[in-house]
Write a protein that holds these residues in place. Structure first.
Motif, PDB file in Angstrom:
ATOM      1  N   ALA A 161      37.664  -9.252 -28.822  1.00 30.69           N
ATOM      2  CA  ALA A 161      37.583  -9.449 -30.277  1.00 30.69           C
ATOM      3  C   ALA A 161      36.659 -10.634 -30.546  1.00 30.69           C
ATOM      4  N   GLY A 162      35.756 -10.468 -31.477  1.00 30.76           N
ATOM      5  CA  GLY A 162      34.831 -11.548 -31.830  1.00 30.76           C
ATOM      6  C   GLY A 162      33.493 -11.470 -31.120  1.00 30.76           C
ATOM      7  N   TYR A 163      33.377 -10.661 -30.080  1.00 33.85           N
ATOM      8  CA  TYR A 163      32.097 -10.502 -29.386  1.00 33.85           C
ATOM      9  C   TYR A 163      31.361  -9.285 -29.942  1.00 33.85           C
ATOM     10  N   THR A 164      30.033  -9.398 -30.050  1.00 30.41           N
ATOM     11  CA  THR A 164      29.218  -8.272 -30.513  1.00 30.41           C
ATOM     12  C   THR A 164      28.053  -8.051 -29.552  1.00 30.41           C
ATOM     13  N   PHE A 165      27.453  -6.884 -29.646  1.00 32.07           N
ATOM     14  CA  PHE A 165      26.244  -6.585 -28.877  1.00 32.07           C
ATOM     15  C   PHE A 165      25.086  -7.288 -29.576  1.00 32.07           C
ATOM     16  N   THR A 166      24.387  -8.157 -28.870  1.00 30.40           N
ATOM     17  CA  THR A 166      23.384  -9.004 -29.516  1.00 30.40           C
ATOM     18  C   THR A 166      21.946  -8.673 -29.138  1.00 30.40           C
ATOM     19  N   ASN A 167      21.731  -7.733 -28.259  1.00 29.25           N
ATOM     20  CA  ASN A 167      20.379  -7.368 -27.867  1.00 29.25           C
ATOM     21  C   ASN A 167      20.255  -5.858 -27.828  1.00 29.25           C
ATOM     22  N   GLY A 168      19.044  -5.371 -27.982  1.00 27.37           N
ATOM     23  CA  GLY A 168      18.817  -3.933 -27.989  1.00 27.37           C
ATOM     24  C   GLY A 168      18.767  -3.412 -29.411  1.00 27.37           C
ATOM     25  N   VAL A 169      18.817  -2.102 -29.558  1.00 27.94           N
ATOM     26  CA  VAL A 169      18.691  -1.486 -30.875  1.00 27.94           C
ATOM     27  C   VAL A 169      19.934  -0.675 -31.218  1.00 27.94           C
ATOM     28  N   ASP A 170      20.187   0.388 -30.474  1.00 26.52           N
ATOM     29  CA  ASP A 170      21.307   1.283 -30.741  1.00 26.52           C
ATOM     30  C   ASP A 170      22.625   0.546 -30.521  1.00 26.52           C
ATOM     31  N   GLY A 171      23.330   0.193 -31.598  1.00 26.84           N
ATOM     32  CA  GLY A 171      24.600  -0.524 -31.497  1.00 26.84           C
ATOM     33  C   GLY A 171      24.484  -2.023 -31.712  1.00 26.84           C
ATOM     34  N   LEU A 172      23.310  -2.522 -31.990  1.00 31.54           N
ATOM     35  CA  LEU A 172      23.114  -3.959 -32.224  1.00 31.54           C
ATOM     36  C   LEU A 172      24.060  -4.445 -33.318  1.00 31.54           C
ATOM     37  N   GLY A 173      24.805  -5.503 -33.041  1.00 32.19           N
ATOM     38  CA  GLY A 173      25.735  -6.078 -34.003  1.00 32.19           C
ATOM     39  C   GLY A 173      27.119  -5.445 -33.989  1.00 32.19           C
ATOM     40  N   GLN A 174      27.296  -4.336 -33.291  1.00 33.90           N
ATOM     41  CA  GLN A 174      28.616  -3.704 -33.193  1.00 33.90           C
ATOM     42  C   GLN A 174      29.529  -4.546 -32.305  1.00 33.90           C
ATOM     43  N   ARG A 175      30.830  -4.411 -32.506  1.00 34.61           N
ATOM     44  CA  ARG A 175      31.808  -5.135 -31.690  1.00 34.61           C
ATOM     45  C   ARG A 175      31.790  -4.616 -30.250  1.00 34.61           C
ATOM     46  N   GLY A 225      15.824  -5.549  -3.408  1.00 31.49           N
ATOM     47  CA  GLY A 225      16.025  -6.935  -2.998  1.00 31.49           C
ATOM     48  C   GLY A 225      16.071  -7.893  -4.175  1.00 31.49           C
ATOM     49  N   ALA A 226      16.165  -7.371  -5.397  1.00 30.11           N
ATOM     50  CA  ALA A 226      16.257  -8.235  -6.565  1.00 30.11           C
ATOM     51  C   ALA A 226      17.508  -9.100  -6.430  1.00 30.11           C
ATOM     52  N   THR A 227      17.471 -10.283  -7.013  1.00 31.49           N
ATOM     53  CA  THR A 227      18.591 -11.206  -6.851  1.00 31.49           C
ATOM     54  C   THR A 227      19.756 -10.877  -7.770  1.00 31.49           C
ATOM     55  N   TRP A 228      20.948 -11.221  -7.316  1.00 31.40           N
ATOM     56  CA  TRP A 228      22.154 -11.084  -8.115  1.00 31.40           C
ATOM     57  C   TRP A 228      22.172 -12.218  -9.129  1.00 31.40           C
ATOM     58  N   ASP A 229      22.666 -11.964 -10.327  1.00 31.09           N
ATOM     59  CA  ASP A 229      22.775 -13.047 -11.306  1.00 31.09           C
ATOM     60  C   ASP A 229      24.220 -13.368 -11.677  1.00 31.09           C
ATOM     61  N   GLY A 230      25.186 -12.585 -11.158  1.00 39.30           N
ATOM     62  CA  GLY A 230      26.594 -12.892 -11.385  1.00 39.30           C
ATOM     63  C   GLY A 230      27.176 -12.356 -12.681  1.00 39.30           C
ATOM     64  N   TYR A 231      26.428 -11.586 -13.436  1.00 41.25           N
ATOM     65  CA  TYR A 231      26.901 -11.048 -14.707  1.00 41.25           C
ATOM     66  C   TYR A 231      27.311  -9.591 -14.587  1.00 41.25           C
ATOM     67  N   ILE A 232      28.153  -9.158 -15.528  1.00 37.58           N
ATOM     68  CA  ILE A 232      28.344  -7.731 -15.772  1.00 37.58           C
ATOM     69  C   ILE A 232      27.676  -7.461 -17.110  1.00 37.58           C
ATOM     70  N   TYR A 233      26.905  -6.405 -17.156  1.00 38.34           N
ATOM     71  CA  TYR A 233      26.205  -5.996 -18.369  1.00 38.34           C
ATOM     72  C   TYR A 233      26.971  -4.830 -18.978  1.00 38.34           C
ATOM     73  N   LEU A 234      27.357  -4.967 -20.235  1.00 40.54           N
ATOM     74  CA  LEU A 234      28.110  -3.939 -20.942  1.00 40.54           C
ATOM     75  C   LEU A 234      27.208  -3.334 -22.007  1.00 40.54           C
ATOM     76  N   TYR A 235      27.145  -2.009 -22.049  1.00 39.16           N
ATOM     77  CA  TYR A 235      26.223  -1.293 -22.929  1.00 39.16           C
ATOM     78  C   TYR A 235      26.971  -0.483 -23.974  1.00 39.16           C
ATOM     79  N   TYR A 236      26.411  -0.453 -25.165  1.00 41.16           N
ATOM     80  CA  TYR A 236      27.001   0.257 -26.294  1.00 41.16           C
ATOM     81  C   TYR A 236      26.956   1.769 -26.114  1.00 41.16           C
ATOM     82  N   SER A 237      25.868   2.290 -25.564  1.00 45.63           N
ATOM     83  CA  SER A 237      25.738   3.745 -25.410  1.00 45.63           C
ATOM     84  C   SER A 237      24.895   4.065 -24.182  1.00 45.63           C
ATOM     85  N   THR A 238      24.618   5.345 -24.000  1.00 42.27           N
ATOM     86  CA  THR A 238      23.771   5.770 -22.888  1.00 42.27           C
ATOM     87  C   THR A 238      22.307   5.823 -23.290  1.00 42.27           C
TER      88      THR A 238
END
Length: 149
Positions: free
Chosen positions: A78-92, A48-61
């Motif tokens: 182009a120009g967007y990077t992964f800004t949170n997490g560890v594995d892949g942080l800063g990658q396009r 029953g958690a609420t929807w937030d309207g986003y799609i979350y894209l992940y660098y890896s599994t």
């Protein structure tokens, strides 16, 4: 078809990886915002958690995979990077998305192979979380939305 315009990105977490790998239940994510922000990662939440309207894209599994979130259509990653997490942080984000989770309750998220919504597409329906299909996995360039009710 309802499309959103380009806007804010990003956020990431290890607990969200549980949802993406099929372990756990629904996940709650940070509140909607039109600004770039480092937000708390989606954490496992009771049904029953609420929807937030986003799609979350992940660098890896990986459980500590970097991630970004998108609310609006993006004609070119182009120009967007992964800004949170560890594995892949800063990658396009472009050509580096392995998994996704659609936390929008009304719209399907379409992840496209080419810029401007062209080529092969992988559609994520509301609540769907999984690895991208072959042909789009780690070969993604744009995102748009389709209203499904």
């Amino acid at each position: 078809m309802r499309t959103r315009t380009l806007s804010a990105v990003v956020a990431g977490s290890a607990t969200a990886a549980l949802l993406l790998t099929g372990v756990g239940t629904a996940a709650a994510a940070p509140a909607k915002s039109d600004k770039h922000s480092k937000a708390a990662a989606p954490a496992a939440a009771p049904a029953g958690a609420t929807w937030d309207g986003y799609i979350y894209l992940y660098y890896s599994t990986a459980a500590n995979s970097a991630w970004s979130r998108f609310y609006y259509a993006v004609p070119d990653f182009a120009g967007y990077t992964f800004t949170n997490g560890v594995d892949g942080l800063g990658q396009r984000v472009k050509n580096n998305v392995n998994r996704a989770w659609n936390n929008d309750g009304y719209n399907a998220a379409n992840i496209w192979y080419n810029e401007n919504y062209q080529g092969a597409v992988d559609t994520f329906y509301p609540g769907e979380a999984r690895q991208l299909k072959v042909g789009v996995r780690n070969d993604n360039a744009s995102l748009n939305w389709t209203y499904v009710g």
